[in-house]
Write a protein that holds these residues in place. Structure first.
Motif, mmCIF file in Angstrom:
data_model
loop_
_atom_site.group_PDB
_atom_site.id
_atom_site.type_symbol
_atom_site.label_atom_id
_atom_site.label_comp_id
_atom_site.label_asym_id
_atom_site.label_seq_id
_atom_site.Cartn_x
_atom_site.Cartn_y
_atom_site.Cartn_z
ATOM 1 N N ASN A 42 -0.269 146.831 -93.999
ATOM 2 C CA ASN A 42 -1.434 146.896 -93.115
ATOM 3 C C ASN A 42 -2.204 145.578 -93.070
ATOM 4 O O ASN A 42 -3.417 145.553 -92.889
ATOM 5 C CB ASN A 42 -2.384 148.031 -93.514
ATOM 6 C CG ASN A 42 -3.319 148.418 -92.374
ATOM 7 O OD1 ASN A 42 -2.917 148.523 -91.225
ATOM 8 N ND2 ASN A 42 -4.588 148.605 -92.687
ATOM 9 N N LEU A 43 -1.486 144.463 -93.221
ATOM 10 C CA LEU A 43 -2.111 143.158 -93.075
ATOM 11 C C LEU A 43 -2.268 142.822 -91.602
ATOM 12 O O LEU A 43 -1.510 143.306 -90.754
ATOM 13 C CB LEU A 43 -1.264 142.094 -93.774
ATOM 14 C CG LEU A 43 -1.157 142.239 -95.300
ATOM 15 C CD1 LEU A 43 -0.088 141.317 -95.850
ATOM 16 C CD2 LEU A 43 -2.496 141.975 -95.960
ATOM 17 N N ASN A 44 -3.245 142.010 -91.302
ATOM 18 C CA ASN A 44 -3.534 141.648 -89.913
ATOM 19 C C ASN A 44 -2.419 140.772 -89.356
ATOM 20 O O ASN A 44 -2.210 139.639 -89.810
ATOM 21 C CB ASN A 44 -4.875 140.915 -89.843
ATOM 22 C CG ASN A 44 -5.401 140.815 -88.420
ATOM 23 O OD1 ASN A 44 -4.650 140.610 -87.480
ATOM 24 N ND2 ASN A 44 -6.695 140.961 -88.271
ATOM 25 N N GLU A 45 -1.697 141.279 -88.373
ATOM 26 C CA GLU A 45 -0.538 140.581 -87.824
ATOM 27 C C GLU A 45 -0.926 139.384 -86.955
ATOM 28 O O GLU A 45 -0.065 138.577 -86.593
ATOM 29 C CB GLU A 45 0.319 141.555 -87.012
ATOM 30 C CG GLU A 45 0.892 142.683 -87.850
ATOM 31 C CD GLU A 45 1.747 143.644 -87.029
ATOM 32 O OE1 GLU A 45 2.088 143.297 -85.886
ATOM 33 O OE2 GLU A 45 2.057 144.734 -87.533
ATOM 34 N N LYS A 46 -2.202 139.274 -86.606
ATOM 35 C CA LYS A 46 -2.643 138.149 -85.775
ATOM 36 C C LYS A 46 -2.870 136.879 -86.593
ATOM 37 O O LYS A 46 -3.033 135.807 -86.042
ATOM 38 C CB LYS A 46 -3.931 138.525 -85.042
ATOM 39 C CG LYS A 46 -3.768 139.668 -84.046
ATOM 40 C CD LYS A 46 -5.078 139.975 -83.348
ATOM 41 C CE LYS A 46 -4.912 141.134 -82.362
ATOM 42 N NZ LYS A 46 -6.195 141.460 -81.680
ATOM 43 N N ILE A 47 -2.893 137.021 -87.913
ATOM 44 C CA ILE A 47 -3.124 135.865 -88.787
ATOM 45 C C ILE A 47 -1.801 135.142 -89.035
ATOM 46 O O ILE A 47 -0.787 135.759 -89.338
ATOM 47 C CB ILE A 47 -3.735 136.317 -90.130
ATOM 48 C CG1 ILE A 47 -5.003 137.140 -89.882
ATOM 49 C CG2 ILE A 47 -4.033 135.111 -91.003
ATOM 50 C CD1 ILE A 47 -6.081 136.416 -89.117
#
Length: 258
Positions: A42-47
């Protein structure tokens, strides 16, 4: 810093662990066994991957030596990472204290990996490294797939019950901020231990004190402080989800038994 909108936790889709890269451990089965490597979802994929890896290393460094951080940008590995430590005890403590922390506005889902990573084997059992690689290759040939991470029981907890921490998480820093500037600012309060900037993400930082009380004094004094005379610093405990994400409702704290 532009805020990334956080979807309600009950709307975050369940993620199925992918086929893992060669240098990482594998995600855990349903019954967790402590290991030196943490599997994070659930890490931010936009980073960007390099920013994400640096941020994870900076976050977990407080708990002990980080041997390796593995993350990739390919479709099957997006939103996931593996963080390896020198011992399972360090990994367990880090998981207990960081699980659910909203890194880049998304609460991290953390569990033990089910196999040792290359970095761990090289450090703790180098004589078995070749056998370790051979076993990994055999699993790949057999078409072994990773199991989904176990579901976590979630409960709501009022903000006033969230515990303090000796580590502060800073957001909304000026892009031009330097370590010396933050050291000068936070050293006004006693027992400052370390300031850590993220080289590829200059608008966030971690500030560590020797104890929770000292961190609390600095947090209360410098939260919303205008370092550049314009933008207010957001300073919060590692657990203080309400201030860090500016969400008015209570946040979910993930509870699990290790």
């Amino acid at each position: 810093m532009a805020d990334v909108q956080t979807p309600p936790l009950n709307q975050i889709p369940a993620q199925v662990a992918p086929a893992v890269p060669d240098d990482a451990a594998q995600p855990p089965p349903q019954d967790e066994i402590a290991s030196e490597t943490l599997y994070i979802q659930n890490l931010n994929e936009k980073i960007k991957v390099d920013v994400l890896k640096a941020s994870l290393r900076g976050l977990f460094k407080s708990y002990g030596e980080v041997l390796d951080v593995v993350a990739h940008s390919n479709l099957r590995m997006r939103g996931q990472a593996f963080v390896s430590f020198a011992s399972s005890e360090i990994a367990a403590k880090a998981m207990r204290e960081v699980r659910g922390f909203p890194l880049y506005s998304k609460p991290m889902q953390i569990s033990f990996a089910r196999t040792r990573s290359d970095a761990v084997v090289k450090r703790l059992d180098v004589e078995s490294f070749e056998a370790h690689k051979a076993q990994r290759a055999e699993h790949k040939l057999d078409g072994t797939t990773a199991a989904p991470a176990p579901k976590r029981q979630a409960v709501q907890m009022p903000d006033e019950y969230l515990p303090p921490n000796k580590i502060l998480f800073l957001q909304n820093l000026p892009e031009s901020v330097t370590k010396d500037q933050l050291m000068a600012l936070f050293s006004q309060y006693p027992n400052l231990h370390e300031v850590r900037l993220i080289p590829t993400k200059r608008d966030i930082a971690f500030v560590e004190y020797m104890d929770e009380t000292s961190a609390g004094v600095a947090k209360d004094a410098l939260h919303n402080y205008k370092l550049d005379g314009e933008n207010k610093i957001k300073a919060c405990f590692l657990f203080d989800y309400h201030l860090c994400t500016q969400v008015t409702a209570y946040f979910m704290i993930v509870v699990s038994s290790l």
